[in-house]
Enzyme design. Structure first.
Site, PDB file in Angstrom:
ATOM      1  N   LYS A  85      10.234  -5.554  14.588  1.00 51.51           N
ATOM      2  CA  LYS A  85      10.486  -4.209  14.268  1.00 51.51           C
ATOM      3  C   LYS A  85      11.556  -3.174  14.984  1.00 51.51           C
ATOM      4  O   LYS A  85      12.443  -2.734  14.467  1.00 51.51           O
ATOM      5  CB  LYS A  85       9.128  -3.334  13.956  1.00 51.51           C
ATOM      6  CG  LYS A  85       8.200  -4.014  13.064  1.00 51.51           C
ATOM      7  CD  LYS A  85       8.671  -4.238  11.735  1.00 51.51           C
ATOM      8  CE  LYS A  85       9.183  -2.988  10.968  1.00 51.51           C
ATOM      9  NZ  LYS A  85       9.708  -3.287   9.469  1.00 51.51           N
TER      10      LYS A  85
ATOM     11  N   PHE B  37       0.887  -1.243   0.100  1.00 49.93           N
ATOM     12  CA  PHE B  37       0.117  -0.087  -0.037  1.00 49.93           C
ATOM     13  C   PHE B  37       0.803   1.302   0.047  1.00 49.93           C
ATOM     14  O   PHE B  37       0.809   2.058  -0.793  1.00 49.93           O
ATOM     15  CB  PHE B  37      -1.211  -0.167   1.380  1.00 49.93           C
ATOM     16  CG  PHE B  37      -1.400   1.263   1.691  1.00 49.93           C
ATOM     17  CD1 PHE B  37      -2.212   2.062   0.664  1.00 49.93           C
ATOM     18  CD2 PHE B  37      -1.276   1.848   2.860  1.00 49.93           C
ATOM     19  CE1 PHE B  37      -2.791   2.925   1.065  1.00 49.93           C
ATOM     20  CE2 PHE B  37      -1.839   2.844   3.284  1.00 49.93           C
ATOM     21  CZ  PHE B  37      -2.623   3.720   2.494  1.00 49.93           C
ATOM     22  N   ILE B  38       1.758   1.348   1.174  1.00 49.02           N
ATOM     23  CA  ILE B  38       2.555   2.695   1.199  1.00 49.02           C
ATOM     24  C   ILE B  38       3.658   2.699  -0.021  1.00 49.02           C
ATOM     25  O   ILE B  38       3.862   3.441  -0.722  1.00 49.02           O
ATOM     26  CB  ILE B  38       3.205   2.712   2.324  1.00 49.02           C
ATOM     27  CG1 ILE B  38       2.179   2.776   3.521  1.00 49.02           C
ATOM     28  CG2 ILE B  38       4.408   3.937   2.480  1.00 49.02           C
ATOM     29  CD1 ILE B  38       2.831   2.858   4.860  1.00 49.02           C
TER      30      ILE B  38
ATOM     31  N   GLY C 213       1.577  -7.672  -0.597  1.00 50.83           N
ATOM     32  CA  GLY C 213       1.539  -6.641  -1.747  1.00 50.83           C
ATOM     33  C   GLY C 213       0.666  -7.167  -3.007  1.00 50.83           C
ATOM     34  O   GLY C 213       0.299  -8.241  -2.926  1.00 50.83           O
TER      35      GLY C 213
ATOM     36  N   ASP D 203       9.552  -7.376  -4.486  1.00 51.22           N
ATOM     37  CA  ASP D 203       8.191  -7.654  -3.852  1.00 51.22           C
ATOM     38  C   ASP D 203       7.930  -9.163  -3.901  1.00 51.22           C
ATOM     39  O   ASP D 203       8.043  -9.681  -5.005  1.00 51.22           O
ATOM     40  CB  ASP D 203       6.957  -6.676  -4.013  1.00 51.22           C
ATOM     41  CG  ASP D 203       6.062  -6.672  -2.843  1.00 51.22           C
ATOM     42  OD1 ASP D 203       5.560  -7.897  -2.552  1.00 51.22           O
ATOM     43  OD2 ASP D 203       5.794  -5.666  -2.408  1.00 51.22           O
TER      44      ASP D 203
ATOM     45  N   TYR E  22       5.621  -8.683  16.406  1.00 50.29           N
ATOM     46  CA  TYR E  22       5.553  -7.638  15.488  1.00 50.29           C
ATOM     47  C   TYR E  22       6.465  -6.661  15.884  1.00 50.29           C
ATOM     48  O   TYR E  22       7.343  -6.010  15.641  1.00 50.29           O
ATOM     49  CB  TYR E  22       4.393  -7.224  14.950  1.00 50.29           C
ATOM     50  CG  TYR E  22       4.389  -6.075  13.926  1.00 50.29           C
ATOM     51  CD1 TYR E  22       4.928  -6.436  12.740  1.00 50.29           C
ATOM     52  CD2 TYR E  22       3.980  -4.882  14.181  1.00 50.29           C
ATOM     53  CE1 TYR E  22       4.995  -5.265  11.672  1.00 50.29           C
ATOM     54  CE2 TYR E  22       3.824  -4.002  13.185  1.00 50.29           C
ATOM     55  CZ  TYR E  22       4.324  -4.148  11.832  1.00 50.29           C
ATOM     56  OH  TYR E  22       4.483  -3.130  11.098  1.00 50.29           O
TER      57      TYR E  22
END
Length: 319
Positions: A153, A11-12, A36, A31, A149
């Site tokens: 990160k 999306f981004i 995606g 990707d 998550y």
């Protein structure tokens, strides 16, 4: 410049690809299309951007060559969405940690400008009024998979900072706070597209818990603008920046706003966390970023209202 975007079909990533091409940069998208979609690149795929289908966590040498050929790298590839994180924590950890390690090593080896996308999740159970980049972090128990998550990160961030300090890696961390906008899917639990889709269909908007948890939502166009400003300012190297809106709204209020803005006949249905996720699911009651550090550096503030976001998402869905 030649820019490599890992997760560029997300999306981004799709919006960032368009913005970079529009200003004259060359773009290579890497990707694996697990989350995606080629539809996010429909306006650029096969025209101005090179698209490489690959898994960065499993093909380090192929990734290394792509990084070597680039001037800068935006590392956006990651497991996304609360539902995916809770239901497949092994995939989350492997994707986020292994892929990022390969990207950071290659960027350091070839002295490339690097941006790593992190998340507001790293603030964990903080109860601060606003989350600042220098805050101490309180992560939940490893018995609850939803924190995998945040931890993965956060390790990405430590990895970048270690290479910056030890080898001069020209890296920057950006922490996203609920980025939303056209082409975002509700498939992995993203609340705004899920609410908008249901409101357009006249079906109930499902609010998890009591709806009192509050969030800030930022238009993807504002997020991309922030990324481009940081790319063009080397003072951002070795730093961490929050990117998000400071308009706080509860999920119940968000559901009511979507119904009102879209003049929908939908009602609100409340779903206990135990039915939506696994037993013992923990959620943060409040997430509000401090974006003063970003404003001081590049004079950035969000320009799109939440109402505009809702209508932009709705228009895309109605095409």
């Amino acid at each position: 410049m030649k820019i490599l975007i890992t997760g560029g079909a997300g999306f981004i990533g799709g919006h960032l690809t368009e913005a970079l091409l529009k200003r004259g940069d060359q773009v290579v998208v890497a990707d694996n299309f697990s989350t995606g979609s080629r539809s996010n690149l429909r306006s650029v795929d096969g025209k101005s951007a090179e698209v490489v289908e690959m898994d960065i966590s499993r093909e380090p040498e192929k990734l290394r060559e792509l990084v070597k050929a680039a001037d800068a790298v935006f590392h956006l590839a990651a497991a996304v969405g609360v539902e995916l994180v809770v239901n497949d924590p092994v995939h989350t950890i492997q994707t986020n940690i292994d892929g990022s390690a390969h990207v950071v090593k290659a960027a350091a080896e070839f002295d490339k400008r690097l941006f790593i996308a992190s998340t507001s999740e790293v603030y964990g159970k903080s109860e601060n009024d606003k989350f600042c980049e220098s805050d101490d972090l309180l992560i939940g128990s490893p018995y609850h998979s939803r924190w995998s998550y945040a931890c993965s990160k956060l390790l990405d961030e430590f990895y970048l900072m270690a290479y910056h300090q030890a080898m001069g890696l020209r890296g920057t961390v950006v922490r996203f706070f609920n980025t939303v906008g056209p082409r975002q899917t509700g498939k992995y639990g993203m609340v705004v597209p899920r609410f908008v889709a249901n409101a357009l269909a006249g079906t109930p908007l499902k609010v998890y818990g009591d709806g009192g948890q509050s969030r800030c939502f930022c238009h993807v166009a504002d997020v991309v603008r922030a990324l481009l400003l940081l790319l063009d300012d080397d003072r951002s190297i070795g730093n961490i920046y929050n990117i998000g809106s400071d308009r706080l709204i509860t999920i119940k209020e968000l559901a009511e706003l979507v119904i009102r803005e879209l003049k929908s006949s939908s009602e609100i249905e409340y779903i206990p966390y135990e039915k939506a996720y696994s037993k013992g699911f923990e959620d943060m009651r409040r997430r509000k970023p401090s974006t003063g550090k970003l404003y001081e550096l590049v004079n950035w503030k969000p320009e799109h209202t939440l109402e505009e976001i809702i209508h932009d998402v709705a228009r895309e869905m109605q095409k």
